[in-house]
Design a protein around this motif. Structure first.
Motif, short mmCIF file in Angstrom:
data_model
loop_
_atom_site.label_atom_id
_atom_site.label_comp_id
_atom_site.label_asym_id
_atom_site.label_seq_id
_atom_site.Cartn_x
_atom_site.Cartn_y
_atom_site.Cartn_z
N UNK A 125 39.06 37.61 43.37
CA UNK A 125 39.98 38.64 44.63
C UNK A 125 39.70 39.05 45.10
N UNK A 126 38.34 39.16 44.86
CA UNK A 126 38.21 40.85 45.43
C UNK A 126 37.86 40.39 47.35
N UNK A 127 38.41 41.31 48.02
CA UNK A 127 39.35 41.75 49.49
C UNK A 127 40.28 41.18 49.60
N UNK A 128 41.32 41.00 48.90
CA UNK A 128 42.61 40.64 48.92
C UNK A 128 43.42 42.03 48.35
N UNK A 129 44.72 41.79 48.28
CA UNK A 129 45.95 42.60 48.23
C UNK A 129 46.02 42.24 46.23
N UNK A 130 45.66 41.62 45.84
CA UNK A 130 46.02 40.63 44.61
C UNK A 130 45.94 41.18 43.25
N UNK A 253 39.96 28.11 40.66
CA UNK A 253 39.36 26.85 41.65
C UNK A 253 40.56 27.21 42.35
N UNK A 254 42.03 27.53 41.70
CA UNK A 254 42.99 27.85 42.60
C UNK A 254 43.52 29.30 43.32
N UNK A 255 42.84 30.57 41.99
CA UNK A 255 43.75 31.43 42.02
C UNK A 255 42.97 32.52 43.77
N UNK A 256 42.01 32.54 44.46
CA UNK A 256 42.18 32.88 45.33
C UNK A 256 42.52 32.36 46.13
N UNK A 257 43.28 30.90 46.74
CA UNK A 257 44.27 30.58 47.71
C UNK A 257 45.91 31.08 47.30
N UNK A 258 45.82 31.43 45.92
CA UNK A 258 47.37 32.02 45.78
C UNK A 258 47.44 33.69 46.06
N UNK A 259 46.32 34.07 46.10
CA UNK A 259 46.12 35.51 45.91
C UNK A 259 46.34 35.15 48.00
N UNK A 260 46.01 34.61 48.71
CA UNK A 260 45.43 34.67 49.88
C UNK A 260 46.71 34.44 51.08
N UNK A 261 47.85 33.51 49.84
CA UNK A 261 49.64 33.71 50.24
C UNK A 261 49.71 34.97 50.13
N UNK A 263 50.69 37.50 47.96
CA UNK A 263 51.25 37.30 46.17
C UNK A 263 50.59 39.14 45.49
N UNK A 264 51.35 40.24 45.03
CA UNK A 264 50.91 41.19 44.42
C UNK A 264 50.09 40.64 43.56
N UNK A 265 50.61 40.14 42.76
CA UNK A 265 50.18 39.81 41.00
C UNK A 265 49.45 38.39 41.05
N UNK A 266 48.63 38.25 39.86
CA UNK A 266 48.51 37.03 39.30
C UNK A 266 49.06 36.85 38.16
N UNK A 267 49.37 36.01 37.90
CA UNK A 267 49.49 36.14 35.63
C UNK A 267 48.56 35.18 35.33
N UNK A 268 47.79 35.64 33.92
CA UNK A 268 46.89 34.02 33.82
C UNK A 268 46.97 34.23 32.23
N UNK A 269 47.57 33.40 31.45
CA UNK A 269 47.54 33.39 30.18
C UNK A 269 45.52 32.93 29.67
N UNK A 270 45.39 32.37 30.65
CA UNK A 270 43.31 31.94 30.09
C UNK A 270 43.07 33.46 29.74
N UNK A 271 43.95 34.21 30.27
CA UNK A 271 42.11 35.76 29.80
C UNK A 271 42.54 35.19 29.13
N UNK A 272 43.14 35.46 28.09
CA UNK A 272 43.69 35.68 27.04
C UNK A 272 43.45 34.34 25.43
N UNK A 273 43.93 32.89 25.89
CA UNK A 273 44.10 31.97 25.02
C UNK A 273 42.78 30.90 25.67
N UNK A 274 42.23 31.40 26.54
CA UNK A 274 41.40 29.79 26.70
C UNK A 274 39.44 30.95 26.59
N UNK A 275 39.04 31.50 25.94
CA UNK A 275 38.17 32.03 25.84
C UNK A 275 37.30 31.46 25.37
N UNK A 276 35.69 31.85 25.26
CA UNK A 276 35.00 31.53 24.29
C UNK A 276 34.06 32.88 23.92
N UNK A 277 34.09 33.34 22.56
CA UNK A 277 33.61 34.62 22.13
C UNK A 277 31.90 34.83 22.48
#
Length: 285
Positions: A125-130, A253-261, A263-277
């Motif tokens: 997201x670097x360089x966007x306001x998101x 693969x899509x987060x940057x494109x949504x930011x460039x629309x 939006x102020x925020x993007x919320x992602x459940x994957x940050x906590x429910x889809x990680x490998x220790x």
């Protein structure tokens, strides 16, 4: 958001429950073969790459298990680590170190994985306001640590639970009869109970966004499962009337494109429910 005092209380509960779950009436393996007078020292060894998280939490665990344990930290929370790095040394009672070992490792491995993934999204997201937000899609009983890890990774926390922010999602709106009914009833409820909570309302399409905008008092609109073109249209409709948040199957693969629309925020459940220790270990030295 919840207060620091409430957050600390949640951490205390996690520690107490973790100790109860893992130690129970006693660490019989250690009690059976290690004298209670034995002293030892161990190192937290990194066997992976990423962002380390949970150092301060580990100190809380050691303090809770045995206040006489001493921790010497070499790498702080939020730092990039690589295989072979030593994050800290812990010294004192050998039995106490072994009692705390699994809770410390389980927590830090999970927290470090979340911080690492969050950091990657922040870089995208670097360089966007998101800004990137977490969700309530967390491990039951471990939410405070997981949301802490998101902050360590450079993200921001969404609401902690159901009580610190109003979020009117599709089911709330449908069960209430309409979005307008849900908002009107919510504002009346907050006034009646003297509650000062922000209101977020979910929209499934542009027509619902238009309806939301006809109501006062909405802090943020959740633009849920919109494609890029409709997200851009939604941002134009909303303007500066309230904050915006995109959500719904947004990935690396899509987060940057949504930011460039825009939006102020993007919320992602994957940050906590889809990680490998992250691979970490506590080794005697």
């Amino acid at each position: 958001m919840i207060s620091e005092k409430q957050f600390q209380a949640e951490l205390d509960i996690i520690i107490q429950n973790g100790i109860r779950e893992d130690i129970g009436p006693g660490d019989y393996s250690s009690l059976a073969c290690i004298p209670d007078t034995a002293k030892g020292k161990a190192k937290l060894l990194v066997k992976d790459t990423g962002i380390i998280a949970g150092v301060e939490f580990a100190k809380m665990v050691f303090e809770n298990v045995d206040p006489t344990l001493e921790v010497e930290v070499f790498i702080e929370d939020g730092a990039a680590v690589k295989q072979g790095d030593v994050v800290f040394h812990v010294s004192g009672s050998s039995q106490s170190i072994l009692k705390a070992e699994r809770l410390v490792l389980n927590s830090m491995q999970r927290m470090s994985a979340i911080a690492t993934k969050t950091h990657k999204y922040v870089q995208l997201l670097e360089g966007t306001k998101t800004k990137i937000l977490d969700t309530r899609k967390t491990t039951p009983g471990f939410r405070a640590c997981e949301k802490w890890a998101v902050k360590i990774g450079g993200g921001e926390n969404h609401r902690f639970a159901l009580y610190d922010m109003i979020m009117l999602k599709d089911n709330h709106n449908d069960f209430s009869g309409s979005i307008t009914h849900a908002i009107t009833k919510t504002k009346a409820f907050l006034k009646h109970h003297n509650l000062d909570l922000k209101i977020i309302v979910e929209a499934r399409n542009l027509a619902e966004i238009e309806e939301i905008l006809q109501n006062e008092g909405v802090y943020r609109i959740l633009i849920d499962n919109f494609n890029f073109e409709d997200t851009k249209k939604a941002i134009v409709l909303i303007g500066d009337k309230c904050f915006t948040e995109s959500s719904g199957n947004i990935n690396e693969t899509t987060i940057r494109q949504y930011a460039e629309c825009g939006v102020d925020y993007i919320s992602s459940g994957a940050l906590t429910h889809s990680v490998y220790n992250m691979d970490l270990s506590l080794k005697a030295i």
